[in-house]
Motif scaffolding. Structure first.
Motif, PDB file in Angstrom:
ATOM      1  N   ALA A   1       2.190   1.851  -3.488  1.00 48.58           N
ATOM      2  CA  ALA A   1       1.149   2.384  -4.370  1.00 48.58           C
ATOM      3  C   ALA A   1       0.907   3.860  -4.089  1.00 48.58           C
ATOM      4  O   ALA A   1       0.766   4.667  -5.016  1.00 48.58           O
ATOM      5  CB  ALA A   1      -0.132   1.586  -4.188  1.00 48.58           C
ATOM      6  N   GLU A   2       0.872   4.231  -2.817  1.00 49.42           N
ATOM      7  CA  GLU A   2       0.648   5.623  -2.439  1.00 49.42           C
ATOM      8  C   GLU A   2       1.761   6.527  -2.938  1.00 49.42           C
ATOM      9  O   GLU A   2       1.528   7.702  -3.267  1.00 49.42           O
ATOM     10  CB  GLU A   2       0.526   5.733  -0.919  1.00 49.42           C
ATOM     11  CG  GLU A   2      -0.733   5.088  -0.344  1.00 49.42           C
ATOM     12  CD  GLU A   2      -0.655   4.908   1.162  1.00 49.42           C
ATOM     13  OE1 GLU A   2       0.400   5.266   1.750  1.00 49.42           O
ATOM     14  OE2 GLU A   2      -1.624   4.396   1.756  1.00 49.42           O
ATOM     15  N   ARG A   3       2.983   5.991  -2.999  1.00 52.39           N
ATOM     16  CA  ARG A   3       4.132   6.798  -3.398  1.00 52.39           C
ATOM     17  C   ARG A   3       4.439   6.711  -4.888  1.00 52.39           C
ATOM     18  O   ARG A   3       5.409   7.288  -5.365  1.00 52.39           O
ATOM     19  CB  ARG A   3       5.360   6.376  -2.591  1.00 52.39           C
ATOM     20  CG  ARG A   3       5.185   6.589  -1.093  1.00 52.39           C
ATOM     21  CD  ARG A   3       6.438   6.230  -0.321  1.00 52.39           C
ATOM     22  NE  ARG A   3       6.250   6.385   1.115  1.00 52.39           N
ATOM     23  CZ  ARG A   3       7.205   6.257   2.025  1.00 52.39           C
ATOM     24  NH1 ARG A   3       8.458   5.971   1.632  1.00 52.39           N
ATOM     25  NH2 ARG A   3       6.949   6.394   3.302  1.00 52.39           N
ATOM     26  N   GLY A   4       3.628   5.972  -5.629  1.00 48.80           N
ATOM     27  CA  GLY A   4       3.833   5.874  -7.068  1.00 48.80           C
ATOM     28  C   GLY A   4       4.944   4.946  -7.488  1.00 48.80           C
ATOM     29  O   GLY A   4       5.476   5.065  -8.597  1.00 48.80           O
ATOM     30  N   ILE A   5       5.294   3.987  -6.614  1.00 47.89           N
ATOM     31  CA  ILE A   5       6.319   2.991  -6.949  1.00 47.89           C
ATOM     32  C   ILE A   5       5.623   1.824  -7.650  1.00 47.89           C
ATOM     33  O   ILE A   5       4.613   1.310  -7.172  1.00 47.89           O
ATOM     34  CB  ILE A   5       7.055   2.495  -5.685  1.00 47.89           C
ATOM     35  CG1 ILE A   5       7.517   3.676  -4.839  1.00 47.89           C
ATOM     36  CG2 ILE A   5       8.220   1.607  -6.082  1.00 47.89           C
ATOM     37  CD1 ILE A   5       8.357   4.684  -5.553  1.00 47.89           C
ATOM     38  N   ASP A   6       6.172   1.392  -8.767  1.00 49.82           N
ATOM     39  CA  ASP A   6       5.452   0.464  -9.646  1.00 49.82           C
ATOM     40  C   ASP A   6       5.554  -1.001  -9.255  1.00 49.82           C
ATOM     41  O   ASP A   6       4.647  -1.780  -9.574  1.00 49.82           O
ATOM     42  CB  ASP A   6       5.980   0.630 -11.082  1.00 49.82           C
ATOM     43  CG  ASP A   6       5.793   2.040 -11.586  1.00 49.82           C
ATOM     44  OD1 ASP A   6       4.683   2.364 -12.015  1.00 49.82           O
ATOM     45  OD2 ASP A   6       6.763   2.817 -11.540  1.00 49.82           O
ATOM     46  N   ALA A   7       6.649  -1.411  -8.625  1.00 54.00           N
ATOM     47  CA  ALA A   7       6.844  -2.833  -8.367  1.00 54.00           C
ATOM     48  C   ALA A   7       7.670  -3.053  -7.115  1.00 54.00           C
ATOM     49  O   ALA A   7       8.435  -2.180  -6.694  1.00 54.00           O
ATOM     50  CB  ALA A   7       7.528  -3.508  -9.568  1.00 54.00           C
ATOM     51  N   ILE A   8       7.507  -4.235  -6.542  1.00 52.99           N
ATOM     52  CA  ILE A   8       8.361  -4.685  -5.452  1.00 52.99           C
ATOM     53  C   ILE A   8       9.072  -5.943  -5.920  1.00 52.99           C
ATOM     54  O   ILE A   8       8.461  -6.843  -6.501  1.00 52.99           O
ATOM     55  CB  ILE A   8       7.555  -4.948  -4.165  1.00 52.99           C
ATOM     56  CG1 ILE A   8       8.485  -5.391  -3.030  1.00 52.99           C
ATOM     57  CG2 ILE A   8       6.421  -5.940  -4.388  1.00 52.99           C
ATOM     58  CD1 ILE A   8       7.827  -5.406  -1.664  1.00 52.99           C
ATOM     59  N   ASN A   9      10.385  -5.992  -5.699  1.00 56.61           N
ATOM     60  CA  ASN A   9      11.209  -7.103  -6.165  1.00 56.61           C
ATOM     61  C   ASN A   9      11.762  -7.858  -4.964  1.00 56.61           C
ATOM     62  O   ASN A   9      12.534  -7.299  -4.180  1.00 56.61           O
ATOM     63  CB  ASN A   9      12.360  -6.561  -7.032  1.00 56.61           C
ATOM     64  CG  ASN A   9      13.139  -7.656  -7.725  1.00 56.61           C
ATOM     65  OD1 ASN A   9      12.653  -8.763  -7.889  1.00 56.61           O
ATOM     66  ND2 ASN A   9      14.360  -7.345  -8.132  1.00 56.61           N
TER      67      ASN A   9
ATOM     68  N   GLU B   1      -3.463  -6.371  -5.309  1.00 57.93           N
ATOM     69  CA  GLU B   1      -4.619  -5.654  -4.745  1.00 57.93           C
ATOM     70  C   GLU B   1      -4.274  -4.192  -4.478  1.00 57.93           C
ATOM     71  O   GLU B   1      -5.123  -3.311  -4.619  1.00 57.93           O
ATOM     72  CB  GLU B   1      -5.072  -6.328  -3.451  1.00 57.93           C
ATOM     73  CG  GLU B   1      -5.788  -7.658  -3.663  1.00 57.93           C
ATOM     74  CD  GLU B   1      -6.047  -8.381  -2.360  1.00 57.93           C
ATOM     75  OE1 GLU B   1      -5.810  -7.782  -1.282  1.00 57.93           O
ATOM     76  OE2 GLU B   1      -6.487  -9.542  -2.396  1.00 57.93           O
ATOM     77  N   ALA B   2      -3.027  -3.936  -4.102  1.00 57.03           N
ATOM     78  CA  ALA B   2      -2.594  -2.562  -3.831  1.00 57.03           C
ATOM     79  C   ALA B   2      -2.284  -1.798  -5.113  1.00 57.03           C
ATOM     80  O   ALA B   2      -2.164  -0.569  -5.089  1.00 57.03           O
ATOM     81  CB  ALA B   2      -1.369  -2.574  -2.919  1.00 57.03           C
TER      82      ALA B   2
ATOM     83  N   ARG C   1       0.826  -1.206   0.000  1.00 56.73           N
ATOM     84  CA  ARG C   1       0.000   0.000   0.000  1.00 56.73           C
ATOM     85  C   ARG C   1       0.860   1.255   0.000  1.00 56.73           C
ATOM     86  O   ARG C   1       0.536   2.242  -0.673  1.00 56.73           O
ATOM     87  CB  ARG C   1      -0.926  -0.015   1.214  1.00 56.73           C
ATOM     88  CG  ARG C   1      -2.026  -1.083   1.134  1.00 56.73           C
ATOM     89  CD  ARG C   1      -2.864  -1.109   2.403  1.00 56.73           C
ATOM     90  NE  ARG C   1      -3.953  -2.079   2.298  1.00 56.73           N
ATOM     91  CZ  ARG C   1      -4.782  -2.372   3.302  1.00 56.73           C
ATOM     92  NH1 ARG C   1      -4.642  -1.763   4.474  1.00 56.73           N
ATOM     93  NH2 ARG C   1      -5.758  -3.266   3.127  1.00 56.73           N
ATOM     94  N   THR C   2       1.948   1.229   0.764  1.00 57.43           N
ATOM     95  CA  THR C   2       2.855   2.377   0.791  1.00 57.43           C
ATOM     96  C   THR C   2       3.451   2.635  -0.587  1.00 57.43           C
ATOM     97  O   THR C   2       3.534   3.786  -1.047  1.00 57.43           O
ATOM     98  CB  THR C   2       3.985   2.136   1.808  1.00 57.43           C
ATOM     99  OG1 THR C   2       3.419   2.032   3.120  1.00 57.43           O
ATOM    100  CG2 THR C   2       4.997   3.279   1.787  1.00 57.43           C
TER     101      THR C   2
END
Length: 232
Positions: free
Chosen positions: A165-173, A189-190, A162-163
């Motif tokens: 998404a809120e900050r406009g970061i596209d992916a988590i690796n 979902e986020a 969620r954080t």
């Protein structure tokens, strides 16, 4: 909500490094020829402002090694390509993942991507969430990736997604061992893409694919391609 990427991106880690010298133009060209849909490398900037691709970011003989940031392009070993040379050899019709370990290199890397590549298909990665968050304010057209491990996330997967998404970061690796179908669902979902790295053996690749991730990083392009074909 993020729609899963089907098929997922197959990132060739440092090119087809299982068959060619890593982070070289032959390795990148071969990776795409073998069926990789993405290339991965680390981006650095030379003393005279040229963006180049290398893993360690240091060059020279043992005990006299220097950071690439202190060396002009003309003095680098011949096998180290510039980002512009990558585009000249491979075009830009692929996803490109770049670890930008030196935050000061971000602006020159973005400029080089805009000059020769496709920002919307370029994923710039860093292991510090504050650093990646700051990057979004500097460039809105490139993709940004939070590279971390579950063990380092004090906020947990749901809150981290969620954080981002809120900050406009596209992916988590995350490392392939960290991913589960539940974690992938939380990311989606986020509104965040789920990337998995270090998928090397056929069993680890199959396991990672089964979670529904959007991208995989591996050294063996043939294994990635074969596993994706089996899944489809």
């Amino acid at each position: 909500m993020t729609v899963p990427r089907v098929p997922p991106i197959l990132f060739a880690h440092r090119g087809a490094m299982a068959r060619e010298r890593e982070n070289t133009l032959p390795a990148f060209v071969l990776a795409l020829r073998l069926g990789a849909t993405g290339l991965e490398s680390d981006a650095w900037v030379t003393a005279d402002g040229v963006v180049v691709l290398d893993h360690d970011g240091v060059v020279g003989p043992r005990f006299r090694r220097r950071p690439i940031a202190q060396v002009p392009r003309s003095e680098l070993p011949a096998h180290i390509p510039s980002l512009a040379e990558l585009y000249a050899s491979c075009g830009s019709d692929f996803e490109l993942s770049l670890d930008v370990k030196d935050p000061a290199a971000f602006a020159p890397v973005v400029a080089a991507v805009r000059a020769g590549g496709d920002p919307s298909r370029t994923w710039l990665c860093h292991s510090s969430l504050p650093v990646v968050t700051g990057w979004r304010a500097q460039a809105g057209d490139v993709r940004l990736v939070d590279s971390t491990r579950v063990s380092r996330m004090e906020d947990g997967m749901r809150r981290r997604a969620r954080t981002l998404a809120e900050r406009g970061i596209d992916a988590i690796n995350l490392h392939w061992l960290d991913w589960s179908p539940i974690y992938v669902d939380l990311a989606h979902e986020a509104g965040v893409h789920a990337f998995g790295w270090d998928a090397q053996s056929p069993s680890s690749i199959d396991r990672l694919l089964s979670t529904g991730v959007d991208a995989l990083y591996g050294n063996h392009v043939d294994r990635l391609v074969a596993a994706a074909a089996r899944l489809s």
